[in-house]
Design an enzyme around this catalytic site. Structure first.
Site, mmCIF file in Angstrom:
data_model
loop_
_atom_site.group_PDB
_atom_site.id
_atom_site.type_symbol
_atom_site.label_atom_id
_atom_site.label_comp_id
_atom_site.label_asym_id
_atom_site.label_seq_id
_atom_site.Cartn_x
_atom_site.Cartn_y
_atom_site.Cartn_z
ATOM 1 N N LYS A 79 0.860 -1.177 0.000
ATOM 2 C CA LYS A 79 0.000 0.000 0.000
ATOM 3 C C LYS A 79 0.898 1.228 0.000
ATOM 4 C CE LYS A 79 -4.475 1.058 0.432
ATOM 5 N NZ LYS A 79 -5.660 0.357 -0.067
ATOM 6 N N VAL A 183 -20.778 -0.018 -4.525
ATOM 7 C CA VAL A 183 -20.949 -1.440 -4.228
ATOM 8 C C VAL A 183 -22.379 -1.721 -3.743
ATOM 9 C CG1 VAL A 183 -20.211 -3.289 -2.674
ATOM 10 C CG2 VAL A 183 -18.508 -1.777 -3.696
HETATM 11 P P1 NAD Z 1 -18.952 4.683 -2.118
HETATM 12 O O1 NAD Z 1 -18.277 5.891 -1.563
HETATM 13 O O2 NAD Z 1 -19.360 4.679 -3.546
HETATM 14 O O3 NAD Z 1 -20.256 4.333 -1.257
HETATM 15 C C1 NAD Z 1 -20.340 4.440 0.119
HETATM 16 C C2 NAD Z 1 -21.765 4.822 0.462
HETATM 17 O O4 NAD Z 1 -21.913 4.765 1.881
HETATM 18 C C3 NAD Z 1 -22.139 6.235 0.011
HETATM 19 O O5 NAD Z 1 -23.384 6.208 -0.646
HETATM 20 C C4 NAD Z 1 -22.190 7.013 1.322
HETATM 21 O O6 NAD Z 1 -23.131 8.079 1.285
HETATM 22 C C5 NAD Z 1 -22.618 5.931 2.290
HETATM 23 N N1 NAD Z 1 -22.275 6.180 3.704
HETATM 24 C C6 NAD Z 1 -21.173 6.774 4.207
HETATM 25 N N2 NAD Z 1 -21.219 6.777 5.552
HETATM 26 C C7 NAD Z 1 -22.372 6.176 5.904
HETATM 27 C C8 NAD Z 1 -23.000 5.872 7.140
HETATM 28 N N3 NAD Z 1 -22.444 6.212 8.315
HETATM 29 N N4 NAD Z 1 -24.184 5.236 7.112
HETATM 30 C C9 NAD Z 1 -24.766 4.880 5.951
HETATM 31 N N5 NAD Z 1 -24.224 5.151 4.750
HETATM 32 C C10 NAD Z 1 -23.055 5.803 4.727
HETATM 33 O O7 NAD Z 1 -17.956 3.461 -1.798
HETATM 34 P P2 NAD Z 1 -17.983 2.003 -2.440
HETATM 35 O O8 NAD Z 1 -17.003 1.941 -3.537
HETATM 36 O O9 NAD Z 1 -19.391 1.581 -2.657
HETATM 37 O O10 NAD Z 1 -17.362 1.173 -1.231
HETATM 38 C C11 NAD Z 1 -18.117 0.855 -0.082
HETATM 39 C C12 NAD Z 1 -17.256 0.072 0.896
HETATM 40 O O11 NAD Z 1 -16.765 -1.110 0.252
HETATM 41 C C13 NAD Z 1 -16.002 0.795 1.369
HETATM 42 O O12 NAD Z 1 -15.712 0.380 2.689
HETATM 43 C C14 NAD Z 1 -14.924 0.296 0.419
HETATM 44 O O13 NAD Z 1 -13.626 0.391 0.988
HETATM 45 C C15 NAD Z 1 -15.344 -1.147 0.273
HETATM 46 N N6 NAD Z 1 -14.870 -1.787 -0.956
HETATM 47 C C16 NAD Z 1 -15.211 -1.298 -2.167
HETATM 48 C C17 NAD Z 1 -14.792 -1.945 -3.325
HETATM 49 C C18 NAD Z 1 -15.191 -1.462 -4.673
HETATM 50 O O14 NAD Z 1 -15.095 -2.235 -5.638
HETATM 51 N N7 NAD Z 1 -15.666 -0.236 -4.818
HETATM 52 C C19 NAD Z 1 -13.988 -3.084 -3.225
HETATM 53 C C20 NAD Z 1 -13.646 -3.589 -1.969
HETATM 54 C C21 NAD Z 1 -14.102 -2.923 -0.832
#
Ligand code: NAD
Length: 351
Positions: A79, A183
């Site tokens: 990282k 996601v």
């Molecule tokens: P994103 O930023 O697109 O979505 C996150 C969502 O969560 C947003 O809609 C935001 O408004 C909401 N949110 C934030 N705080 C919140 C709370 N306290 N309560 C309810 N909702 C809340 O991110 P993403 O890409 O969808 O990723 C989501 C999670 O999955 C993260 O932890 C990320 O690290 C993990 N992740 C994502 C991927 C990927 O392919 N994008 C892969 C592995 C892990």
């Protein structure tokens, strides 16, 4: 650009990266290259000080070793972080200086997009290093990983449901979903297709309204999501939401979602197990994202075939972890960590 090794007991190598002219201060942490080049994203954020950044990058790079190994990829864990505000302190010169530092490691660390970075920033890095994925275009560009991540989580939910309830059918099952971002939205659509009933929350009211309209979801408040009566809780927003305050509130039999670092502490895995809640370890459940990025790092031509094969293997791994945890009467998180530790100790790993 100056690259200075930082001694470490836990990591193969850690480097402080700096260049005064463009205000660059960053860190590259290589946790393990036992299974292949150390792969993990580059994050830029304003840390309180260098030590805070050092702690974060070490925790994240070790996590990547486990995620990449669990996903069955020939990749190690690494990282990188840049200290600073991406909105005001990011410049092409700064990115290129960091890219030269990555390139000087001769492929031992491969970077990708993380917090504070965009596909366009990856293209800037690519001007000076080959060790970068997440490019906006190109023969192997892998694009948005979220649909593949969500597919992997959907599989994890289905398999956990089979192990706990003896059926892979989710029709009529109630799933509480925290976070309707990249996601969470795809996961909601897959669950809706499978006939599940959704109970959702998000800080973004527009996303919640869209899920109510599109999937017939029931909306609840941000803190209410933990206590709703449901079969499965799928955290897809932020980390550390499985903790001493939330776990006693849960009224589900399964927790399986995509957010990184869902457990506030390792003891919270045991607290879930003690309450009889089956927890699908996050770094296994969300491995679809790195599988997608791996097609770019490994320059895979049959992308769909590779993703399908690795997602199926990931599902098998999850099944083995959950089954073994039940057999031993311990938390799946503990079994998942032990499974990867064994992979890292296997003789072939050092070859
Ligand atoms: P994103 O930023 O697109 O979505 C996150 C969502 O969560 C947003 O809609 C935001 O408004 C909401 N949110 C934030 N705080 C919140 C709370 N306290 N309560 C309810 N909702 C809340 O991110 P993403 O890409 O969808 O990723 C989501 C999670 O999955 C993260 O932890 C990320 O690290 C993990 N992740 C994502 C991927 C990927 O392919 N994008 C892969 C592995 C892990």
């Amino acid at each position: 650009m100056k690259l200075t090794p930082i001694p470490s007991q836990s990591h193969e190598a850690i480097y402080r990266v700096e260049e005064a002219d463009c205000g660059l201060l960053g860190i590259i942490a290589i946790h393990s290259t036992q299974l292949g080049p150390a792969a993990g994203g580059l994050r830029m954020r304003p840390y309180s000080d260098f030590d805070a950044a050092l702690e974060d990058v070490q925790r994240l790079s070790a996590g990547m070793t486990y995620k990449n190994a669990a996903a069955g990829l020939p990749l190690g864990g690494g990282k990188a972080v840049i200290l600073g505000d991406p909105a005001t302190q990011k410049s092409p010169e700064l990115l290129r200086a960091f890219g030269r530092a990555i390139e000087s490691l001769n492929g031992r660390y491969v970077t990708a997009e993380d917090m504070g970075m965009s596909p366009a920033d990856m293209a800037t890095l690519a001007e000076v290093t080959r060790s970068v994925a997440g490019l906006p275009e190109g023969e192997f560009a892998s694009g948005d990983p979220s649909p593949i991540t969500a597919r992997g989580i959907f599989n994890a939910i289905t398999t956990a449901h089979e192990i706990r309830h003896g059926s892979r059918h989710l029709a009529g099952r109630r799933v509480s979903l925290q976070g309707l971002g990249h996601v969470g939205w795809y996961l909601a659509s897959f669950l809706h297709e499978a006939g599940a009933q959704l109970i959702v929350t998000d800080v973004d009211a527009a996303r919640v309204a869209a899920a109510v309209a599109e999937f017939g979801a029931t909306a609840v408040g941000l803190d209410e999501i933990y206590g709703v009566e449901a079969d499965i809780f799928a955290p897809c927003a932020i980390g550390a939401i499985l903790n001493a305050t939330t776990i006693p509130q849960l009224k589900v039999s399964i927790v399986a979602g995509g957010a990184n670092n869902q457990l506030a502490t390792p003891a919270d895995a045991e607290a879930l197990a003690a309450r009889g809640i089956l927890y699908a370890p996050d770094f296994v459940a969300n491995g679809g994202g790195i599988i997608n990025v791996a097609t770019e790092i490994l320059e895979i031509r049959d992308r769909a075939g590779f993703v399908a094969e690795k997602l199926a293997a990931l599902d098998d791994t999850m099944r083995r972890i959950l089954t073994e945890a039940a057999r031993q009467g311990v938390s799946p998180d503990r079994v998942a960590i032990a499974t990867v530790d064994q992979m890292l100790q296997a003789p072939h790993a050092a070859e």
